[in-house]
Motif scaffolding. Structure first.
Motif, PDB file in Angstrom:
ATOM      1  N   ILE A 166      -0.652   8.103   4.784  1.00  0.00           N
ATOM      2  CA  ILE A 166      -1.215   8.324   3.449  1.00  0.00           C
ATOM      3  C   ILE A 166      -2.735   8.215   3.473  1.00  0.00           C
ATOM      4  CG2 ILE A 166      -1.393   7.352   1.116  1.00  0.00           C
ATOM      5  CD1 ILE A 166       1.654   6.629   1.436  1.00  0.00           C
ATOM      6  N   THR A 209      -1.722   0.632   0.845  1.00  0.00           N
ATOM      7  CA  THR A 209      -2.694   1.689   0.535  1.00  0.00           C
ATOM      8  C   THR A 209      -3.772   1.211  -0.423  1.00  0.00           C
ATOM      9  OG1 THR A 209      -1.326   2.607  -1.254  1.00  0.00           O
ATOM     10  CG2 THR A 209      -1.051   3.558   0.961  1.00  0.00           C
ATOM     11  N   LYS A 251       1.413  11.251  -2.896  1.00  0.00           N
ATOM     12  CA  LYS A 251       1.591   9.923  -2.294  1.00  0.00           C
ATOM     13  C   LYS A 251       3.023   9.418  -2.479  1.00  0.00           C
ATOM     14  CE  LYS A 251       0.007   5.187  -3.011  1.00  0.00           C
ATOM     15  NZ  LYS A 251      -0.945   4.334  -3.727  1.00  0.00           N
TER      16      LYS A 251
END
Length: 191
Positions: free
Chosen positions: A165, A96, A173
């Motif tokens: 996400i 991410t 998250k």
């Protein structure tokens, strides 16, 4: 002088990463990469004699970075489940935080442009992951599945959670990462 050389090489790798993930391998010329990096095309060939050498160099760099992140603090965990969870969190968080790199690894992990030598060298950096899977199989924590299947399921599942996400924007998250781990763990443990 050495710093300047490293800066140019880093600029080339960063430009290649950006363009390969945006345009793919065939849609990215060495001239595009050089222009994006702000260096002459001849300079690119000083560092990477071919575009294939560049993609292998980039793959090696990115996979090495990912390996270091995945293994961080895993051995400080007490139980097998905690070790695997820590590795999962490390992997998903890196994905991410490094979207282009994560996308690049996903795009090119099965690419014919990545040489067998590069794959072998990179896999040496992931011995800790394979050892952890072997440990889980030997101590009965994991179901009786082929280790290659387990590692593939673990990685591919992490890609799903990273995408979730990034593109679905969950409220929390960490909750999404934990729920992803629970799904993976539930599928891997011995029943």
């Amino acid at each position: 002088m050495k710093k300047q050389v490293e800066d140019k090489k880093t600029a080339l790798l960063e430009a290649a990463l950006k363009l390969f993930t945006e345009r793919g391998f065939h849609g990215t010329s060495t001239a595009h990469i050089s222009k994006e990096a702000g260096v002459a095309t001849g300079t690119l060939f000083n560092y990477f004699p071919t575009k294939e050498d560049l993609i292998n160099g980039l793959y090696f760099e990115v996979k090495g970075e990912l390996s270091r992140k995945m293994g961080k603090d895993v051995q400080t965990q007490k139980t097998y489940e905690e070790k695997l969870r820590k590795m999962w969190y490390n992997l998903v968080e890196w994905g991410t935080e490094n979207q282009d790199k994560f996308l690049f690894v996903g795009q090119f992990c099965s690419s014919p442009y990545i040489t067998s030598h590069t794959r072998e060298v990179v896999m040496e950096e992931y011995v800790f992951f394979h050892d952890l899977v072997t440990e889980g199989l030997e101590n009965g924590e994991l179901g009786d599945y082929p280790s290659e299947m387990i590692t593939s399921m673990f990685y591919q599942s992490s890609r799903t959670i990273v995408d979730y996400i990034l593109y679905s924007g969950p409220q929390d998250k960490n909750e999404a990462i934990e729920n992803g781990f629970k799904i993976v763990w539930g599928g891997l443990v011995k029943k």
